[in-house]
Design a protein around this motif. Structure first.
Motif, PDB file in Angstrom:
ATOM      1  N   GLU A  82       0.928  -1.380   0.086  1.00 45.19           N
ATOM      2  CA  GLU A  82       0.055  -0.123  -0.023  1.00 45.19           C
ATOM      3  C   GLU A  82       0.935   1.139   0.055  1.00 45.19           C
ATOM      4  O   GLU A  82       0.568   2.339  -0.630  1.00 45.19           O
ATOM      5  N   SER A  86       0.337   4.051  -2.809  1.00 48.88           N
ATOM      6  CA  SER A  86       0.297   5.471  -2.091  1.00 48.88           C
ATOM      7  C   SER A  86       1.041   6.462  -2.912  1.00 48.88           C
ATOM      8  O   SER A  86       0.946   7.558  -3.251  1.00 48.88           O
ATOM      9  N   LYS A 139     -11.569  -3.859  -2.636  1.00 48.44           N
ATOM     10  CA  LYS A 139     -11.486  -2.337  -2.626  1.00 48.44           C
ATOM     11  C   LYS A 139     -10.192  -1.778  -1.909  1.00 48.44           C
ATOM     12  O   LYS A 139     -10.057  -2.568  -0.736  1.00 48.44           O
ATOM     13  N   TYR A 140      -9.723  -0.682  -2.177  1.00 46.38           N
ATOM     14  CA  TYR A 140      -8.691  -0.257  -1.188  1.00 46.38           C
ATOM     15  C   TYR A 140      -8.956   1.354  -1.225  1.00 46.38           C
ATOM     16  O   TYR A 140      -9.550   2.041  -2.086  1.00 46.38           O
ATOM     17  N   GLU A 141      -8.748   1.719   0.091  1.00 49.16           N
ATOM     18  CA  GLU A 141      -8.851   3.247   0.414  1.00 49.16           C
ATOM     19  C   GLU A 141      -7.857   3.646   1.308  1.00 49.16           C
ATOM     20  O   GLU A 141      -7.187   3.033   1.821  1.00 49.16           O
ATOM     21  N   SER A 142      -7.333   4.923   0.995  1.00 47.57           N
ATOM     22  CA  SER A 142      -6.465   5.423   1.703  1.00 47.57           C
ATOM     23  C   SER A 142      -6.579   7.019   1.509  1.00 47.57           C
ATOM     24  O   SER A 142      -7.405   7.493   0.551  1.00 47.57           O
ATOM     25  N   PRO A 143      -5.901   7.875   2.439  1.00 47.14           N
ATOM     26  CA  PRO A 143      -6.293   9.282   2.187  1.00 47.14           C
ATOM     27  C   PRO A 143      -6.012   9.791   0.880  1.00 47.14           C
ATOM     28  O   PRO A 143      -6.315  10.790   0.237  1.00 47.14           O
ATOM     29  N   GLU A 144      -4.742   9.052   0.123  1.00 48.76           N
ATOM     30  CA  GLU A 144      -4.274   9.555  -1.059  1.00 48.76           C
ATOM     31  C   GLU A 144      -4.898   8.765  -2.251  1.00 48.76           C
ATOM     32  O   GLU A 144      -5.279   9.327  -3.359  1.00 48.76           O
ATOM     33  N   LEU A 145      -5.625   7.721  -2.281  1.00 47.50           N
ATOM     34  CA  LEU A 145      -6.198   6.998  -3.277  1.00 47.50           C
ATOM     35  C   LEU A 145      -7.452   6.168  -2.823  1.00 47.50           C
ATOM     36  O   LEU A 145      -7.385   5.696  -1.607  1.00 47.50           O
ATOM     37  N   THR A 146      -8.126   5.906  -3.828  1.00 42.18           N
ATOM     38  CA  THR A 146      -9.419   5.010  -3.649  1.00 42.18           C
ATOM     39  C   THR A 146      -9.435   4.324  -4.966  1.00 42.18           C
ATOM     40  O   THR A 146      -9.552   4.993  -6.191  1.00 42.18           O
ATOM     41  N   GLY A 147      -9.845   3.042  -4.858  1.00 44.67           N
ATOM     42  CA  GLY A 147     -10.020   2.131  -6.230  1.00 44.67           C
ATOM     43  C   GLY A 147     -10.155   0.809  -5.868  1.00 44.67           C
ATOM     44  O   GLY A 147     -10.652   0.565  -4.705  1.00 44.67           O
ATOM     45  N   PHE A 148      -9.883  -0.125  -6.822  1.00 41.23           N
ATOM     46  CA  PHE A 148     -10.027  -1.436  -6.466  1.00 41.23           C
ATOM     47  C   PHE A 148      -8.883  -2.218  -7.141  1.00 41.23           C
ATOM     48  O   PHE A 148      -8.305  -1.756  -8.370  1.00 41.23           O
TER      49      PHE A 148
END
Length: 182
Positions: A82, A86, A139-148
């Motif tokens: 991750e 990121s 799915k992945y989420e972080s403050p910088e990115l969102t997607g799958f």
């Protein structure tokens, strides 16, 4: 039906079959599950060579390198963390020369972080410890990115989390017959 459902159903997965399932347990006793995309160009002996290495080295899974649709990036991932995603906005991929160098030192094999399903052999015993559905986007989420992640990346992430290792056969290169639209 989508590709994720089809892959799960082809292996006998059932939505009411529980969290952990054995592929095709009612129909067959499987040693390996070999995935080959319909747009792969290969010599049938490459299939036998990978199965031979799986048996000889008692591997959990092995993939073969091939280029993505851009014709420049291999589907073999060096770092799927991750943090890298990121910082760079994508994973860190091996290049052909890196794989060849590592392979020369390790009987034409390299340990890899992740990779594509286009030409992949997976020991059937591994599926019992991977949560069902085996094939699904993640799915992945972080403050910088969102997607799958698509199903091959998410499968191998679950695979590695279950304690299995992924190798790449560096002695072969698979063709990838992608249509280019101009």
């Amino acid at each position: 039906p989508n590709i994720y459902n089809l892959r799960n159903q082809m292996l006998g997965g059932k939505s009411n079959g529980g969290k952990f399932q054995t592929p095709c347990k009612e129909d067959y006793k499987l040693d390996y599950i070999f995935l080959i995309d319909s747009d792969m160009v290969f010599d049938p002996m490459q299939v036998f060579r990978m199965i031979y290495k799986m048996e000889k080295y008692k591997l959990d899974a092995m993939i073969a390198p091939y280029y993505m649709g851009d014709g420049k990036t291999l589907t073999v991932i060096k770092d799927d963390s991750e943090k890298t995603l990121s910082e760079k906005g994508q994973f860190k991929y091996f290049n052909f020369q890196e794989l060849q160098t590592i392979g020369k030192l390790n009987e034409n094999m390299a340990d890899v972080a992740n990779g594509g399903f286009g030409f992949a052999c997976i020991a059937a015993r591994c599926f019992d410890r991977i949560e069902y559905p085996w094939f699904e986007p993640m799915k992945y989420e972080s403050p910088e990115l969102t997607g799958f992640f698509n199903d091959d990346i998410s499968f191998f992430k679950k695979f590695k989390k279950a304690g299995f290792n992924l190798a790449c056969d560096t002695s072969i290169m698979i063709g990838h017959d992608k249509t280019v639209t101009l």
